[in-house]
Design a protein around this motif. Structure first.
Motif: not given
Length: 493
Positions: A337-338, A343-346, A367, A370, A375, A419, A421
């Protein structure tokens, strides 16, 4: 605290075993001096039986322990940690039965080294608290382990879908109409279905449906598209056809009261996926796709579109069928999810079959790489303003040298505003995969060296690195320090 009957039996069994071993008696020896059978005594020690008063008096006399001490719920010091565990109720939270473990067996293990096992359990609890592991997270981790242990394939549920199709005269080779699913709920299971605007209430903004058990009313958000609606209907059919009573009432879930709800939610979801993506039809279409030597991205997207399901449902179904029907038993599933603009990708969901495949979610606020296609699809989806962006790549992990063929789809997150994803499935590249996937050596597939997190990654000159490799650098420093220390030890020994 009053212990339930099962726990009273367990404590008595533990005390009997301790008293017997203190006397250096085997079960055979105790049986001989008491006249009780060895199997009966064994069942008492395992907490399966509780003896009658005359038997307790007999055991007390032969073991030189008072009757009151034998029946007391108070444990002495070396068994005290077990009492703490029993009183805490933690064993009730662990779904031992799905792993084929009996509670008495676990108690027996604890009883053999109570202080050490208690310290181990306390360590796990402390780690869980340190990483803010919720009860729900614990349940979901248990479910994930169960899925992985079964290669995420459940023959009984696959058969139940076939039974359902036969009972309701549904042709699984044809598309199941949304109207047909709705009719089954209304006519067979007496549902009432209402379409509402949940977003009028801010707290309900992320929900897609609510089931009101008392009136058998299914409330569905106006934001739900047809593929989501079909899944919701199929899942409600599953709850009824499988006769599941201990269930969740919202989609997506808000909280779990117990593990049965977690497991039953999974069973209903699996049934829904198998109904909307029938095994035979899926295998036929996948065989056609993997036989192509140069498939185009839109052909994979068309596979999903043909079934009129969400990308997540399609990718989840792949994790059922690839290990079972294609013998590709080393794969991972990721949902990332972003938040747009951050700058967050979880990693929000993961599954690993059969081995602990890369990559894994971590709670270190590091992190994620990338270079992952998981991503990149999100980045490109936003850049190209596409509601479904698909891509594939061969990811070569720098540390393990393992290579994976990874498929990934990015779409707007239906449960979170602003968001996006991505859903991905990565398959370990083996001779078996190369034999089945004719396009694996196609030069049009991007091949990328990747890491897991930037902080642990050894890839040099990475143009998309989001953070310095501080964890890796610390590890190297520690190793170098250890080498120097060993030289000093050798020199002055």
């Amino acid at each position: 605290m009053n212990l339930e009957r099962d726990y009273i039996k367990l404590i008595f069994g533990l005390k009997l075993k301790q008293a017997r071993t203190n006397k250096d008696l085997s079960l055979f020896g105790l049986a001989k001096i008491t006249g009780l059978s060895k199997s009966y005594l064994n069942e008492i020690e395992k907490g399966k039986k509780y003896p009658k008063t005359d038997k307790i008096i007999l055991l007390s006399e032969k073991l030189d322990i008072s009757y009151d001490n034998m029946v007391s719920l108070k444990l002495d010091n070396n068994l005290a940690p077990i009492g703490e565990i029993l009183n805490s109720g933690i064993l009730k939270e662990i779904p031992l039965d799905i792993f084929g473990i009996e509670e008495s067996d676990l108690i027996d293990i604890i009883a053999n080294a109570p202080a050490k096992v208690n310290a181990f359990i306390s360590t796990i609890i402390e780690i869980a608290q340190h990483y803010n592991l919720s009860r729900e997270s614990f349940f979901l981790a248990s479910l994930r382990s169960y899925q992985e242990a079964q290669n995420n394939y459940f023959e009984d549920l696959e058969q139940k879908v076939l039974d359902f199709a036969k009972a309701f005269h549904i042709d699984l080779d044809a598309e199941i109409a949304l109207e047909e699913l709705q009719s089954i709920l209304i006519e067979e299971y007496n549902y009432k279905i209402e379409i509402l605007t949940f977003k009028e209430q801010n707290e309900l903004g992320d929900l897609r449906s609510i089931f009101v058990a008392k009136s058998k009313t299914l409330l569905i958000s106006t934001d739900v598209d047809d593929s989501q609606k079909a899944f919701i209907f199929a899942k409600e059919i599953a709850y009824n056809f499988l006769q599941i009573e201990e269930r969740l009432y919202t989609f997506s879930w808000i909280k779990f009261e117990n593990f049965d709800q977690v497991l039953n939610n999974f069973y209903a979801s699996y049934f829904a996926g198998a109904l909307l993506l029938p095994r035979k039809k899926m295998i036929e279409k996948l065989n056609v796709f993997v036989a192509k030597e140069d498939p185009k991205p839109q052909e994979f997207v068309q596979l999903i579109t043909d079934f009129k399901v969400s990308p997540e449902s399609f990718y989840q179904r792949l994790t059922n069928l690839l290990p079972k029907d294609f013998q590709l038993k080393n794969l991972f599933f990721l949902r990332m999810s972003h938040k747009i603009g951050s700058d967050n990708y979880k990693i929000k969901k993961e599954l690993h079959i059969t081995n602990q495949q890369e990559p894994h979610a971590n709670e270190m606020n590091e992190h994620y790489c990338r270079r992952w296609v998981s991503v990149r699809t999100m980045v490109e989806s936003l850049k190209q303003n596409k509601t479904h962006f698909f891509d594939a790549q061969i990811s070569c992990y720098e540390n393990s040298k393992n290579e994976y063929l990874v498929f990934s789809s990015a779409t707007p997150d239906p449960f979170k505003k602003d968001h996006i994803r991505s859903i991905s499935v990565g398959i370990l590249i083996t001779p078996a995969l190369k034999k089945k996937f004719k396009f694996i050596d196609n030069e049009n597939i991007t091949k990328q060296i990747v890491g897991v997190t930037c902080e642990t990654c050894a890839v040099k000159d990475c143009s998309v690195r989001a953070a310095a490799p501080i964890q890796l650098e610390q590890k190297i420093r520690n190793e170098n320090t250890d080498l120097i220390v060993n030289k000093y030890i050798e020199k002055y020994s």
